[in-house]
Motif scaffolding. Structure first.
Motif, PDB file in Angstrom:
ATOM      1  N   MET A   1       0.831  -1.193   0.000  1.00  0.00           N
ATOM      2  CA  MET A   1       0.000   0.000   0.000  1.00  0.00           C
ATOM      3  C   MET A   1       0.867   1.244   0.000  1.00  0.00           C
ATOM      4  O   MET A   1       2.068   1.175   0.041  1.00  0.00           O
ATOM      5  CB  MET A   1      -0.917   0.004   1.210  1.00  0.00           C
ATOM      6  CG  MET A   1      -2.006  -1.032   1.189  1.00  0.00           C
ATOM      7  SD  MET A   1      -3.319  -0.535   2.263  1.00  0.00           S
ATOM      8  CE  MET A   1      -4.671  -1.108   1.301  1.00  0.00           C
ATOM      9  N   HIS A   2       0.248   2.377   0.043  1.00  0.00           N
ATOM     10  CA  HIS A   2       0.947   3.662  -0.028  1.00  0.00           C
ATOM     11  C   HIS A   2       1.729   3.909   1.241  1.00  0.00           C
ATOM     12  O   HIS A   2       1.345   3.450   2.307  1.00  0.00           O
ATOM     13  CB  HIS A   2      -0.103   4.759  -0.261  1.00  0.00           C
ATOM     14  CG  HIS A   2       0.505   6.025  -0.774  1.00  0.00           C
ATOM     15  ND1 HIS A   2       0.770   7.064   0.041  1.00  0.00           N
ATOM     16  CD2 HIS A   2       0.909   6.373  -1.999  1.00  0.00           C
ATOM     17  CE1 HIS A   2       1.309   8.042  -0.671  1.00  0.00           C
ATOM     18  NE2 HIS A   2       1.393   7.640  -1.915  1.00  0.00           N
ATOM     19  N   ASN A   3       2.814   4.652   1.151  1.00  0.00           N
ATOM     20  CA  ASN A   3       3.718   4.779   2.294  1.00  0.00           C
ATOM     21  C   ASN A   3       3.274   5.795   3.342  1.00  0.00           C
ATOM     22  O   ASN A   3       3.833   5.833   4.403  1.00  0.00           O
ATOM     23  CB  ASN A   3       5.135   5.105   1.807  1.00  0.00           C
ATOM     24  CG  ASN A   3       5.187   6.391   1.009  1.00  0.00           C
ATOM     25  OD1 ASN A   3       4.194   7.092   0.883  1.00  0.00           O
ATOM     26  ND2 ASN A   3       6.338   6.676   0.456  1.00  0.00           N
ATOM     27  N   GLU A  26      -8.932  13.581   0.368  1.00  0.00           N
ATOM     28  CA  GLU A  26      -9.253  13.842  -1.039  1.00  0.00           C
ATOM     29  C   GLU A  26      -8.274  14.843  -1.645  1.00  0.00           C
ATOM     30  O   GLU A  26      -7.885  14.721  -2.812  1.00  0.00           O
ATOM     31  CB  GLU A  26     -10.694  14.349  -1.161  1.00  0.00           C
ATOM     32  CG  GLU A  26     -11.711  13.248  -0.900  1.00  0.00           C
ATOM     33  CD  GLU A  26     -13.128  13.767  -0.830  1.00  0.00           C
ATOM     34  OE1 GLU A  26     -13.342  15.006  -0.818  1.00  0.00           O
ATOM     35  OE2 GLU A  26     -14.048  12.925  -0.754  1.00  0.00           O
ATOM     36  N   LYS A  27      -7.844  15.814  -0.868  1.00  0.00           N
ATOM     37  CA  LYS A  27      -6.831  16.760  -1.338  1.00  0.00           C
ATOM     38  C   LYS A  27      -5.519  16.027  -1.620  1.00  0.00           C
ATOM     39  O   LYS A  27      -4.854  16.278  -2.625  1.00  0.00           O
ATOM     40  CB  LYS A  27      -6.610  17.851  -0.293  1.00  0.00           C
ATOM     41  CG  LYS A  27      -5.575  18.863  -0.665  1.00  0.00           C
ATOM     42  CD  LYS A  27      -5.368  19.873   0.446  1.00  0.00           C
ATOM     43  CE  LYS A  27      -4.201  20.777   0.117  1.00  0.00           C
ATOM     44  NZ  LYS A  27      -3.828  21.614   1.239  1.00  0.00           N
ATOM     45  N   GLN A  28      -5.140  15.089  -0.723  1.00  0.00           N
ATOM     46  CA  GLN A  28      -3.928  14.300  -0.942  1.00  0.00           C
ATOM     47  C   GLN A  28      -4.044  13.454  -2.205  1.00  0.00           C
ATOM     48  O   GLN A  28      -3.071  13.295  -2.945  1.00  0.00           O
ATOM     49  CB  GLN A  28      -3.659  13.389   0.265  1.00  0.00           C
ATOM     50  CG  GLN A  28      -3.179  14.099   1.488  1.00  0.00           C
ATOM     51  CD  GLN A  28      -3.009  13.152   2.672  1.00  0.00           C
ATOM     52  OE1 GLN A  28      -3.315  11.953   2.583  1.00  0.00           O
ATOM     53  NE2 GLN A  28      -2.540  13.692   3.789  1.00  0.00           N
ATOM     54  N   MET A  29      -5.243  12.921  -2.467  1.00  0.00           N
ATOM     55  CA  MET A  29      -5.430  12.115  -3.680  1.00  0.00           C
ATOM     56  C   MET A  29      -5.296  12.968  -4.939  1.00  0.00           C
ATOM     57  O   MET A  29      -4.766  12.502  -5.951  1.00  0.00           O
ATOM     58  CB  MET A  29      -6.808  11.433  -3.664  1.00  0.00           C
ATOM     59  CG  MET A  29      -6.887  10.251  -2.729  1.00  0.00           C
ATOM     60  SD  MET A  29      -8.351   9.217  -2.953  1.00  0.00           S
ATOM     61  CE  MET A  29      -9.690  10.360  -2.835  1.00  0.00           C
ATOM     62  N   ARG A  30      -5.765  14.227  -4.900  1.00  0.00           N
ATOM     63  CA  ARG A  30      -5.614  15.112  -6.057  1.00  0.00           C
ATOM     64  C   ARG A  30      -4.150  15.450  -6.320  1.00  0.00           C
ATOM     65  O   ARG A  30      -3.744  15.619  -7.460  1.00  0.00           O
ATOM     66  CB  ARG A  30      -6.412  16.405  -5.846  1.00  0.00           C
ATOM     67  CG  ARG A  30      -7.910  16.224  -5.999  1.00  0.00           C
ATOM     68  CD  ARG A  30      -8.636  17.560  -6.034  1.00  0.00           C
ATOM     69  NE  ARG A  30      -8.494  18.329  -4.812  1.00  0.00           N
ATOM     70  CZ  ARG A  30      -9.299  18.268  -3.766  1.00  0.00           C
ATOM     71  NH1 ARG A  30     -10.326  17.443  -3.782  1.00  0.00           N
ATOM     72  NH2 ARG A  30      -9.098  18.997  -2.699  1.00  0.00           N
ATOM     73  N   GLU A  33      -0.854  11.071  -7.511  1.00  0.00           N
ATOM     74  CA  GLU A  33      -1.495  10.183  -8.472  1.00  0.00           C
ATOM     75  C   GLU A  33      -1.413   8.719  -8.031  1.00  0.00           C
ATOM     76  O   GLU A  33      -2.344   7.945  -8.255  1.00  0.00           O
ATOM     77  CB  GLU A  33      -0.834  10.363  -9.843  1.00  0.00           C
ATOM     78  CG  GLU A  33      -1.631   9.782 -10.980  1.00  0.00           C
ATOM     79  CD  GLU A  33      -1.021  10.150 -12.316  1.00  0.00           C
ATOM     80  OE1 GLU A  33      -0.674   9.224 -13.047  1.00  0.00           O
ATOM     81  OE2 GLU A  33      -0.887  11.343 -12.606  1.00  0.00           O
ATOM     82  N   ASP A  34      -0.314   8.336  -7.394  1.00  0.00           N
ATOM     83  CA  ASP A  34      -0.166   6.959  -6.914  1.00  0.00           C
ATOM     84  C   ASP A  34      -1.220   6.625  -5.857  1.00  0.00           C
ATOM     85  O   ASP A  34      -1.758   5.511  -5.832  1.00  0.00           O
ATOM     86  CB  ASP A  34       1.229   6.738  -6.331  1.00  0.00           C
ATOM     87  CG  ASP A  34       2.312   6.789  -7.383  1.00  0.00           C
ATOM     88  OD1 ASP A  34       1.996   6.543  -8.567  1.00  0.00           O
ATOM     89  OD2 ASP A  34       3.472   7.067  -7.019  1.00  0.00           O
ATOM     90  N   GLU A  38      -4.119   3.748  -6.037  1.00  0.00           N
ATOM     91  CA  GLU A  38      -4.289   2.781  -4.953  1.00  0.00           C
ATOM     92  C   GLU A  38      -5.727   2.744  -4.460  1.00  0.00           C
ATOM     93  O   GLU A  38      -6.302   1.669  -4.263  1.00  0.00           O
ATOM     94  CB  GLU A  38      -3.356   3.135  -3.805  1.00  0.00           C
ATOM     95  CG  GLU A  38      -3.473   2.202  -2.635  1.00  0.00           C
ATOM     96  CD  GLU A  38      -2.606   2.627  -1.474  1.00  0.00           C
ATOM     97  OE1 GLU A  38      -2.859   2.138  -0.365  1.00  0.00           O
ATOM     98  OE2 GLU A  38      -1.686   3.434  -1.664  1.00  0.00           O
ATOM     99  N   VAL A  39      -6.345   3.919  -4.267  1.00  0.00           N
ATOM    100  CA  VAL A  39      -7.725   3.983  -3.782  1.00  0.00           C
ATOM    101  C   VAL A  39      -8.668   3.363  -4.810  1.00  0.00           C
ATOM    102  O   VAL A  39      -9.582   2.603  -4.453  1.00  0.00           O
ATOM    103  CB  VAL A  39      -8.112   5.437  -3.450  1.00  0.00           C
ATOM    104  CG1 VAL A  39      -9.599   5.563  -3.194  1.00  0.00           C
ATOM    105  CG2 VAL A  39      -7.341   5.923  -2.235  1.00  0.00           C
ATOM    106  N   GLU A  40      -8.452   3.637  -6.073  1.00  0.00           N
ATOM    107  CA  GLU A  40      -9.323   3.078  -7.102  1.00  0.00           C
ATOM    108  C   GLU A  40      -9.158   1.566  -7.205  1.00  0.00           C
ATOM    109  O   GLU A  40     -10.121   0.838  -7.434  1.00  0.00           O
ATOM    110  CB  GLU A  40      -9.054   3.743  -8.462  1.00  0.00           C
ATOM    111  CG  GLU A  40      -9.504   5.182  -8.539  1.00  0.00           C
ATOM    112  CD  GLU A  40     -10.980   5.366  -8.205  1.00  0.00           C
ATOM    113  OE1 GLU A  40     -11.821   4.541  -8.623  1.00  0.00           O
ATOM    114  OE2 GLU A  40     -11.296   6.345  -7.501  1.00  0.00           O
TER     115      GLU A  40
END
Length: 181
Positions: A1-3, A26-30, A33-34, A38-40
């Motif tokens: 998973m993400h670090n 959500e801001k971190q996801m914008r 990109e990785d 991962e979320v998707e």
């Protein structure tokens, strides 16, 4: 998973975050990109798992789990009596040591303790934070027998300040400061 935080993506998908934390994620996801990938990916996995049919486990497995739970509860019940006994013994030992300490220290005479402290420490005069002592009285009369010798020594250490800082009112006060030893 993400670090950054392995569980944030799962908590986001399961809607376990509070609204402010969700907005931050959500801001971190914008920005990352990785993280979005991962979320998707986790979202697709969750969708596949929720499409699986619900199956009831075999009766022998549920009975085995229930039997082990009962055995664990019986063992924990025995430990609770032991833990209460241990806690009571610890409380009694603590109470006895506190009572003994109180009785020991209350039996020491106060006069003996205060004279030991007074003999072991030297008393120094108070000086304010700027190391300036303002004196508005008269000089002590050295011929008087009531003046203590230490007080006379402290007057000898005082020096006149040539350029006083702060209040420069015109008065007959003398501004003195301690020596720089």
């Amino acid at each position: 998973m993400h670090n950054t935080d392995d569980h944030k993506a799962i908590r986001y998908l399961m809607k376990e975050m509070d609204p402010s934390e969700e907005l931050e994620f959500e801001k971190q996801m914008r920005e990352d990109e990785d993280l979005l990938i991962e979320v998707e990916s986790l979202r697709a996995t969750k969708k596949k798992l929720s499409a699986l049919p619900d199956l009831n486990p075999p009766k022998e497995i549920t009975n085995n789990i229930a039997q082990k739970a009962e055995e664990a509860a019986k063992q924990n019940a025995g430990y609770s009596y032991k833990s209460i006994f241990v806690r009571a013994a610890v409380a009694a030992a603590l109470l006895a040591s506190l009572t003994g300490g109180y009785l020991y220290y209350s039996s020491i005479p106060v006069e003996t303790a205060s004279t030991n402290i007074a003999n072991s420490q030297t008393v120094e005069p108070w000086v304010d934070r700027n190391d300036i002592l303002r004196y508005a009285g008269e000089e002590p009369n050295t011929s008087e027998t009531a003046v203590h010798p230490d007080l006379l020594k402290s007057y000898e250490k005082l020096q006149l300040v040539s350029e006083p800082m702060g209040n420069t009112s015109s008065s007959n006060r003398v501004l003195l400061t301690g020596s720089s030893n």
